[in-house]
Design a protein around this motif. Structure first.
Motif, short mmCIF file in Angstrom:
data_model
loop_
_atom_site.label_atom_id
_atom_site.label_comp_id
_atom_site.label_asym_id
_atom_site.label_seq_id
_atom_site.Cartn_x
_atom_site.Cartn_y
_atom_site.Cartn_z
N GLU A 65 -10.14 -2.85 -2.52
CA GLU A 65 -8.87 -2.60 -1.93
C GLU A 65 -7.65 -2.50 -1.97
N ARG A 69 -4.48 -1.79 -4.11
CA ARG A 69 -3.14 -1.17 -3.35
C ARG A 69 -2.35 -1.88 -3.98
N SER A 70 -2.46 -2.94 -5.39
CA SER A 70 -1.74 -4.04 -5.48
C SER A 70 -1.15 -3.28 -7.02
N GLN A 72 -1.29 0.21 -7.18
CA GLN A 72 -1.15 1.70 -6.84
C GLN A 72 0.46 1.35 -6.54
N LYS A 73 1.08 -0.12 -5.92
CA LYS A 73 2.29 -0.42 -5.64
C LYS A 73 3.24 -0.74 -7.42
#
Length: 107
Positions: A65, A69-70, A72-73
């Motif tokens: 996860e 998220r990283s 996606q950022k």
């Protein structure tokens, strides 16, 4: 009981295959540092083994996860940069058009 043991053995095999060599090296170094040999290791109960496997799976899930998220950022940052670059290009084009329009109005 035998199905649970087979599932546990299969999960153990999958876990051993997924553990990277660096982790194995670190664990073996800790054992060597504390003088722990194969015969000194105590056997874990099935509940303890399952708890450890659950903890490892939970940590893997959290790590995945975090990576998602990283990533996606990073993608959002790249998209934002592209949008800003396009906005800057549009402003230059609009300014050029204004300058050209002024020149034609003055003539």
């Amino acid at each position: 009981m035998s199905e649970e043991k087979n599932d546990l053995d299969q999960t153990k095999q999958e876990l051993e295959n997924s553990i990277d060599p660096l982790t194995k090296l670190l664990v073996s170094d800790v054992f060597a540092k504390n003088n722990i040999t194969e015969d000194k290791k105590r056997n874990l109960t099935e509940g303890q083994k399952q708890a450890i496997l659950d903890m490892v799976q939970n940590l893997q899930k959290q790590a995945n996860e975090f990576v998602e998220r990283s990533n996606q950022k990073k993608l959002e940052a790249l998209e934002k940069e592209k949008a800003e670059a396009q906005t800057k290009r549009r402003r230059r084009t609009t300014l050029r058009e204004r300058v050209k329009q002024r020149k034609t109005d003055q003539e």
